[in-house]
Design an enzyme around this catalytic site. Structure first.
Site, PDB file in Angstrom:
ATOM      1  N   PRO A 241      46.747  58.136  40.413  1.00  0.00           N
ATOM      2  CA  PRO A 241      46.435  56.706  40.516  1.00  0.00           C
ATOM      3  C   PRO A 241      45.358  56.179  41.621  1.00  0.00           C
ATOM      4  O   PRO A 241      44.810  55.303  41.847  1.00  0.00           O
ATOM      5  CB  PRO A 241      47.666  56.107  41.005  1.00  0.00           C
TER       6      PRO A 241
ATOM      7  N   GLU B 125      55.631  62.573  43.177  1.00  0.00           N
ATOM      8  CA  GLU B 125      54.885  61.762  44.185  1.00  0.00           C
ATOM      9  C   GLU B 125      53.193  62.457  44.216  1.00  0.00           C
ATOM     10  O   GLU B 125      52.455  61.942  44.830  1.00  0.00           O
ATOM     11  CB  GLU B 125      55.112  62.190  45.623  1.00  0.00           C
TER      12      GLU B 125
ATOM     13  N   ARG C 186      36.760  60.796  20.519  1.00  0.00           N
ATOM     14  CA  ARG C 186      36.246  59.850  19.629  1.00  0.00           C
ATOM     15  C   ARG C 186      34.618  59.712  19.535  1.00  0.00           C
ATOM     16  O   ARG C 186      34.047  59.220  18.788  1.00  0.00           O
ATOM     17  CB  ARG C 186      36.952  58.260  19.578  1.00  0.00           C
TER      18      ARG C 186
ATOM     19  N   ASP D 263      30.495  49.335  20.780  1.00  0.00           N
ATOM     20  CA  ASP D 263      31.842  49.213  21.284  1.00  0.00           C
ATOM     21  C   ASP D 263      31.854  48.215  22.623  1.00  0.00           C
ATOM     22  O   ASP D 263      30.826  48.333  23.244  1.00  0.00           O
ATOM     23  CB  ASP D 263      32.543  50.557  21.946  1.00  0.00           C
TER      24      ASP D 263
HETATM   25  N1  ADE Z   1      49.451  59.114  37.243  1.00  0.00           N
HETATM   26  C1  ADE Z   1      50.121  57.761  37.650  1.00  0.00           C
HETATM   27  N2  ADE Z   1      49.588  56.428  37.404  1.00  0.00           N
HETATM   28  C2  ADE Z   1      48.319  56.946  36.755  1.00  0.00           C
HETATM   29  C3  ADE Z   1      47.190  56.169  36.758  1.00  0.00           C
HETATM   30  N3  ADE Z   1      47.271  54.826  36.958  1.00  0.00           N
HETATM   31  N4  ADE Z   1      45.999  56.810  36.345  1.00  0.00           N
HETATM   32  C4  ADE Z   1      46.019  58.315  36.316  1.00  0.00           C
HETATM   33  N5  ADE Z   1      47.087  59.057  36.447  1.00  0.00           N
HETATM   34  C5  ADE Z   1      48.349  58.316  37.037  1.00  0.00           C
END
Ligand code: ADE
Length: 441
Positions: A102, A129, A167, A182
């Site tokens: 994330p 984590e 794709r 697209d």
């Molecule tokens: N792992 C946990 N959340 C994530 C996200 N939003 N993007 C990529 N990997 C992740």
């Protein structure tokens, strides 16, 4: 393309990679026209589990975080050994390493297109984590996030990434070039797609817009473009943004950072604003062009084009950081060109030059300048933009080989001469003449 997937939960991939298009892409298929001919699989998937590489007696792959706090952190050794073993399965083919997390940079269609060019992707899936930071420092993957939300692990994001990349590979879906329309693709100027309709012409009192039934392709194109812009303004104004944040240590020209409008509000990332150039910017533009190119010919060209009075469209990128005064670090110019043999209905512009301060390169600032410049050209009712430049750079920005549309150039056939049509082409094409100063460059 080969995918190596490093995951503690390989079973999660089974149904997704084993179904539908992702499965078919991994199978060799017979040519329907000639059963004796087998087309090779387009992709192969290889799963690797760090748990199989742990030195720990109890197969442990994670531990509590130093400094305290909730959750568990994935340890260095099993992941590192697993990645090296995965890569050693095919040592002759270098893998582009990716970690889905994330805290990575956003996964955009532009990044997907770039990854689709690679022969081999190795994707590291985090869990709990996340990874011990030293794994990322040592393996230096491109860190990618699916969006501003947190999932339980990297497996679903990895599957999304695989799907988006596969794709786009030739032979997987549709005809070559069928992705050009697209949402977020270069053919749509990275905007949202327009609405689509099919039979019947009326359903529950809702009629298909007349223009789509008119058979007038030019009007249909114009309507679709307007709907795309309208929808993007309403739902995703960030895609039309004239500011972007760039990450990575400035001055590190080897950074693999991919730019583009970013939603992150990390104050450590400087803001780059793209705006019309003013007369008061001329000295800064001059200095930038001299530092960005080996010769001062480009700086002279820009001065000549301004002096010719044929008002070019000029934009600058300006960095605004807490540390210093706003400073011009990028510049783009579009100036009128003439077309010999054309019927004068296409108002054409030539793109030259595009410059980014060497300390700010590889962050998507050049692409953002081109994209914003094309919007300004379109608002100025220009019909087409020509460029002599790298097809690999300008192709994803919607440029195509100019000769495909009947345009030739005075520089000879070997020059990578490309065009981006901003309106449907009417009338004959012809020989494109840049300003005299440009010919002398
Ligand atoms: N792992 C946990 N959340 C994530 C996200 N939003 N993007 C990529 N990997 C992740």
């Amino acid at each position: 393309m080969r995918f190596d997937l490093v995951t503690l939960f390989p079973e999660m991939f089974e149904s997704v990679l084993g179904s539908s298009i992702l499965r078919r892409a991994a199978e060799a298929v017979a040519n329907p026209a000639d059963a004796s001919e087998i087309r090779d699989a387009v992709v192969s998937y290889h799963l690797h589990n760090p748990r199989d590489y742990t030195d720990s007696k109890h197969n442990k792959v994670d531990d509590t975080p130093y400094g305290g706090g909730p959750g568990m952190v994935i340890q260095c050794q099993p992941v590192y050994d697993c990645v090296l073993a995965a890569e050693a399965e095919l040592p002759g083919m270098e893998a582009t390493r990716i970690a889905v997390t994330p805290t990575g940079r956003p996964l955009t269609q532009e990044l997907v297109e770039e990854l689709a060019q690679k022969p081999r992707l190795l994707v590291l899936c985090g869990h709990y984590e996340g990874f011990d930071q030293r794994i990322l420092d040592e393996l230096a993957p491109i860190e990618v996030s699916l969006g501003d939300y947190v999932l339980t692990g990297g497996e679903l994001p990895a599957m999304v990434l695989i799907d988006c990349v596969v794709r786009l590979l030739p032979g997987v879906i549709g005809k070559a070039g069928s992705h050009d329309r697209d949402s977020f693709s270069p053919g749509l100027d990275r905007l949202l797609d327009h609405p689509h309709y099919t039979r019947p012409p009326e359903w529950r009192g809702r009629a298909v817009p007349d223009v789509l039934l008119s058979g007038d392709h030019q009007k249909i194109e114009a309507w679709r473009r307007e709907r795309s812009v309208e929808l993007t303004k309403e739902r995703r104004p960030d895609l039309l943004a004239t500011t972007l944040r760039v990450a990575g240590a400035l001055g590190d020209a080897s950074s693999t950072e991919i730019g583009g409008p970013a939603s992150r509000s990390d104050a450590a990332m400087p803001i780059i604003a793209i705006r019309d150039a003013a007369d008061s910017d001329h000295d800064a533009i001059d200095a930038l062009l001299r530092s960005a190119f080996d010769t001062d010919a480009e700086a002279k060209l820009v001065r000549n084009l301004r002096d010719q009075g044929d008002a070019p469209i000029e934009l600058v990128a300006e960095v605004d950081s807490a540390a210093e005064q706003p400073r011009v670090i990028g510049h783009i110019l579009f100036s009128p060109v003439t077309i010999e043999g054309g019927d004068g209905r296409l108002r054409p512009l030539g793109l030259a030059p595009l410059a980014v301060d060497p300390a700010f390169r590889r962050r998507g600032i050049g692409r953002a300048l081109v994209r914003q410049g094309l919007r300004v050209c379109e608002d100025a009712r220009a019909g087409a933009v020509f460029v002599l430049g790298e097809p690999a750079y300008y192709g994803p920005l919607g440029f195509e080989t100019a000769s495909k549309h009947g345009f030739s150039n005075p520089f000879g056939v070997d020059e990578p001469f490309q065009v981006r049509l901003l309106r449907p082409l009417t009338g004959p094409a012809g020989m494109v003449q840049f300003a005299p100063a440009f010919d002398g460059l």
